[in-house]
Write a protein that holds these residues in place. Structure first.
Motif, mmCIF file in Angstrom:
data_model
loop_
_atom_site.group_PDB
_atom_site.id
_atom_site.type_symbol
_atom_site.label_atom_id
_atom_site.label_comp_id
_atom_site.label_asym_id
_atom_site.label_seq_id
_atom_site.Cartn_x
_atom_site.Cartn_y
_atom_site.Cartn_z
ATOM 1 N N ASP A 148 1.500 39.189 20.957
ATOM 2 C CA ASP A 148 2.354 40.382 20.216
ATOM 3 C C ASP A 148 2.615 41.336 21.449
ATOM 4 O O ASP A 148 1.729 42.121 21.859
ATOM 5 N N GLU A 187 13.560 38.713 25.423
ATOM 6 C CA GLU A 187 13.042 38.935 23.950
ATOM 7 C C GLU A 187 12.056 40.008 24.017
ATOM 8 O O GLU A 187 12.031 40.721 23.121
ATOM 9 N N HIS A 188 11.221 39.917 25.025
ATOM 10 C CA HIS A 188 10.215 40.991 24.993
ATOM 11 C C HIS A 188 10.519 42.125 25.217
ATOM 12 O O HIS A 188 10.174 43.265 24.645
ATOM 13 N N GLN A 191 12.178 43.511 21.870
ATOM 14 C CA GLN A 191 10.996 43.823 20.936
ATOM 15 C C GLN A 191 10.410 45.125 21.430
ATOM 16 O O GLN A 191 10.141 46.139 20.436
#
Length: 288
Positions: A148, A187-188, A191
């Motif tokens: 996460d 992608e991180h 996010q």
């Protein structure tokens, strides 16, 4: 409830031959100083002066060379009244820069590269940017696993906060940077941008530094990120600046200040005219 301050614009001034976006353009001191003034005219509130590239694969310069690059530029710009941050991982470079007029330390290693950095910040009472990064220069482009990413980056930033306060850095002098593009894939990064409210809720000023980074180029030109035009990357950066301002960021770090300055002004105007909380909302806040 008072309107939050307008998000500040931090203009990037790389006094380097090898930075990922503009390396070599302002390596000469006169060119660097001239560009610093141009950044101010274009809407920058702060000039972030760096003498060492942190792009993937870069090789560290020695301390004497880093000092040679940044100190004369900082001295000249500060003497003219500019608000300066120094982008460095070395305590001695930070200290020398503060001595000639810098106001803020921007350490992308958050004190991990040079443990004396946090002591310098404490002793000088200079605001210090603590950025999230794993691996540092030797593994800057490596792919790191996160279960996460938002939770883990916040947890690791809290560890750096604890280290800073333990040596005497005041709570109000800590600025946090989630480290977009550092030890993170595209992608991180997206996010994290989608969760900026969580970073803004950490009770510290928030700096967002997305400008011209590879994940923007990949969005604009998926088949070949190198073909993404600089002007398009700056427009995308301005959009991220608007999102950051809406989330309450203290500042955004950008190469081209004008479009991000406009975005920050628009968000500030929106915030100034937002409806006041209703009685039910105020009651809910009181119960929280």
């Amino acid at each position: 409830m008072p309107t939050p301050e307008r998000t500040k614009i931090m203009g990037v001034l790389n006094v380097t031959p090898d930075s990922f976006s503009d390396g070599g353009r302002y390596f000469d001191h006169d060119a660097a100083i001239a560009h610093g003034f141009e950044l101010l005219r274009s809407g920058a509130d702060i000039i972030d002066v760096g003498g060492e590239s942190t792009r993937p694969g870069s090789v560290r310069v020695d301390e004497a060379e880093e000092l040679r690059r940044v100190v004369p530029v900082i001295r000249e710009l500060a003497a003219a009244g500019a608000l300066i941050s120094v982008d460095t991982m070395r305590a001695k470079v930070a200290e020398a820069s503060l001595d000639v007029g810098a106001h803020i330390i921007n350490d992308v290693s958050a004190g991990l590269s040079d443990p004396a950095m946090l002591t310098v910040a404490a002793e000088t009472a200079a605001p210090v940017v603590l950025m999230h990064w794993r691996g540092y220069l030797d593994r800057a482009s490596a792919s790191f696993h996160y279960d996460d990413v938002v939770t883990e980056v916040i947890t690791e930033l809290k560890t750096r906060i604890d280290e800073a306060t333990a040596v005497g850095v005041k709570h109000e002098n800590i600025i946090l940077d989630p480290g977009l593009g550092f030890s993170k894939n595209a992608e991180h990064n997206w996010q994290i941008l989608g969760a900026l409210d969580e970073f803004a809720d950490l009770d510290h000023r928030l700096l967002v530094a997305a400008s011209r980074k590879r994940f923007i180029s990949t969005l604009l030109s998926p088949e070949d990120p190198k073909l993404a035009e600089e002007s398009a990357k700056d427009q995308a950066t301005a959009a991220i600046s608007a999102l950051s301002a809406r989330a309450g960021a203290w500042a955004v770090r950008v190469h081209e200040p004008s479009t991000s300055a406009i975005a920050a002004k628009v968000i500030h105007a929106v915030n100034a005219h937002a409806p006041a909380a209703t009685p039910d909302e105020r009651a809910a806040e009181g119960e929280a």
